[in-house]
Every structure is written in C-alpha cells, then in structure tokens.
Design an enzyme around this catalytic site. Structure first.
Site, mmCIF file in Angstrom:
data_model
loop_
_atom_site.group_PDB
_atom_site.id
_atom_site.type_symbol
_atom_site.label_atom_id
_atom_site.label_comp_id
_atom_site.label_asym_id
_atom_site.label_seq_id
_atom_site.Cartn_x
_atom_site.Cartn_y
_atom_site.Cartn_z
ATOM 1 N N LEU A 120 0.800 -1.223 0.000
ATOM 2 C CA LEU A 120 0.000 0.000 0.000
ATOM 3 C C LEU A 120 0.840 1.283 0.000
ATOM 4 O O LEU A 120 0.306 2.378 0.156
ATOM 5 C CB LEU A 120 -0.975 -0.012 1.182
ATOM 6 C CG LEU A 120 -1.940 -1.209 1.182
ATOM 7 C CD1 LEU A 120 -2.842 -1.168 2.405
ATOM 8 C CD2 LEU A 120 -2.755 -1.274 -0.097
ATOM 9 N N CYS A 121 2.147 1.146 -0.204
ATOM 10 C CA CYS A 121 3.010 2.325 -0.336
ATOM 11 C C CYS A 121 2.886 2.906 -1.738
ATOM 12 O O CYS A 121 2.727 2.174 -2.712
ATOM 13 C CB CYS A 121 4.472 1.946 -0.077
ATOM 14 S SG CYS A 121 4.866 1.764 1.664
ATOM 15 N N HIS A 122 2.984 4.222 -1.823
ATOM 16 C CA HIS A 122 2.932 4.908 -3.119
ATOM 17 C C HIS A 122 4.288 4.828 -3.821
ATOM 18 O O HIS A 122 5.321 4.912 -3.156
ATOM 19 C CB HIS A 122 2.584 6.391 -2.919
ATOM 20 C CG HIS A 122 1.212 6.617 -2.388
ATOM 21 N ND1 HIS A 122 0.928 6.558 -1.048
ATOM 22 C CD2 HIS A 122 0.048 6.896 -3.020
ATOM 23 C CE1 HIS A 122 -0.362 6.799 -0.867
ATOM 24 N NE2 HIS A 122 -0.925 7.010 -2.050
ATOM 25 N N MET B 196 8.475 5.009 5.394
ATOM 26 C CA MET B 196 8.606 3.598 5.022
ATOM 27 C C MET B 196 9.844 3.369 4.160
ATOM 28 O O MET B 196 10.505 2.331 4.276
ATOM 29 C CB MET B 196 7.351 3.102 4.305
ATOM 30 C CG MET B 196 6.108 3.097 5.185
ATOM 31 S SD MET B 196 6.345 2.294 6.796
ATOM 32 C CE MET B 196 6.811 0.650 6.307
ATOM 33 N N GLU B 197 10.179 4.336 3.333
ATOM 34 C CA GLU B 197 11.376 4.216 2.502
ATOM 35 C C GLU B 197 12.637 4.224 3.359
ATOM 36 O O GLU B 197 13.562 3.437 3.135
ATOM 37 C CB GLU B 197 11.401 5.336 1.455
ATOM 38 C CG GLU B 197 10.392 5.166 0.338
ATOM 39 C CD GLU B 197 8.927 5.386 0.722
ATOM 40 O OE1 GLU B 197 8.052 4.992 -0.056
ATOM 41 O OE2 GLU B 197 8.647 5.961 1.804
ATOM 42 N N ASP C 259 23.202 -11.431 5.354
ATOM 43 C CA ASP C 259 23.368 -12.381 4.252
ATOM 44 C C ASP C 259 24.833 -12.581 3.888
ATOM 45 O O ASP C 259 25.274 -13.710 3.668
ATOM 46 C CB ASP C 259 22.594 -11.897 3.027
ATOM 47 C CG ASP C 259 22.794 -12.806 1.827
ATOM 48 O OD1 ASP C 259 22.554 -14.032 1.971
ATOM 49 O OD2 ASP C 259 23.201 -12.318 0.760
#
Length: 160
Positions: A75-77, A113-114, A128
C-alpha cells in the site's frame, strides 16, 4: 479517535488517496543496529569477505531498497525520491554496525517507510553476506528517528 488510514469504512485495505495533499519537502531518518561476533566485524573491516566488500554492497542494497519500497510494501505509493543516504558506522568495542538512513523528496506523502526499508535491507544484506561465518548475527533497533514535512510537521524520537 485514531483510525488506520489504510483501512476504509468497510474494513477493506486500500492505498490512501493523496491527490488533495499539498506538495511539500518531506524527509525521514531511520536506523538499525547489526550485532555480531568481534571476529565477524574484523572480517568486514578488513574487506576479507569472499562475497565482496560488505559495507559497500550493504549501502547499495539500502539505497536500492528505498527506491523499491512501493514494490515491497503493497500500500506504499511509488515515489520520486530526491535523496537517499545510507551511513554505516562500525563500533569495534560493541561489535556492531549502526545503520542510519535518510530519505527526502518533494511530494504529497511521507518517506518514513522508505527510510525504514532502507535500514532494514541494509541490515539484512550484512546478515546475508556474513552468515557463513557467524550464525549469531542479530538485527535490532529498527526504528524511525525523525520525520519532517507534511500535515503532521516535525517529529523526532527523543534521546537519539
């Protein structure tokens, strides 16, 4: 009463409509900390990892992750980011690497969010690349440190 912005009145998930919002400069800073064995940090700092330079690759992964956040979180733009910065600070005393990210744009929605995605993927990349020599690596303290711009204005985590 507070409400979740990504849930409509029927209880269905939706992407928030930002078309009526004003374009403003928005900025967010986030962090993560990767803890490891002392010998693992020494390998990283000596660039002796067979997969390559851990810090360089982790930084690039974090930048890429911020750009692809909308692809990862449904739901992020999709955003036209103007700045992405990933800082990696090794702490030899504590055998940690502190990750700090900053994301900026001029737009209608925030970039928290980014910034958080960049910090998370940077940490995951370190994991990793080092898991073959250290199964005890721990990723923690992923959090938003500061956000600027938009309707809610300036917010900063205290005691940072």
């Amino acid at each position: 009463m507070d409400k979740l912005t990504h849930i409509n009145q029927q209880g269905d998930a939706h992407m928030v409509d930002v078309s009526d919002k004003k374009i403003t400069t928005r900025e967010a800073t986030a962090m993560a900390i990767v803890s490891m064995k002392q010998s693992t940090l020494e390998l990283i700092l000596s660039s002796s990892n067979t997969k390559g330079d851990v810090l360089v690759i982790a930084r690039i992964a974090g930048i890429y992750a911020a750009k692809k956040c909308w692809d990862l979180i449904p739901l992020c733009h999709p955003l036209m980011l103007s700045k992405i910065m990933v800082e990696l600070t090794p702490n030899e005393k504590n055998a940690t690497i502190e990750i700090k990210t900053l994301v900026k744009l001029d737009g209608k929605t925030g970039v928290e969010m980014e910034a958080l995605t960049a910090a998370s993927v940077t940490a995951l990349t370190i994991y990793d690349m080092c898991k073959s020599v250290d199964r005890f690596i721990k990723i923690g303290e992923i959090q938003l440190l500061e956000k600027k711009g938009g309707k809610s204005g300036h917010w900063k985590l205290e005691n940072v």
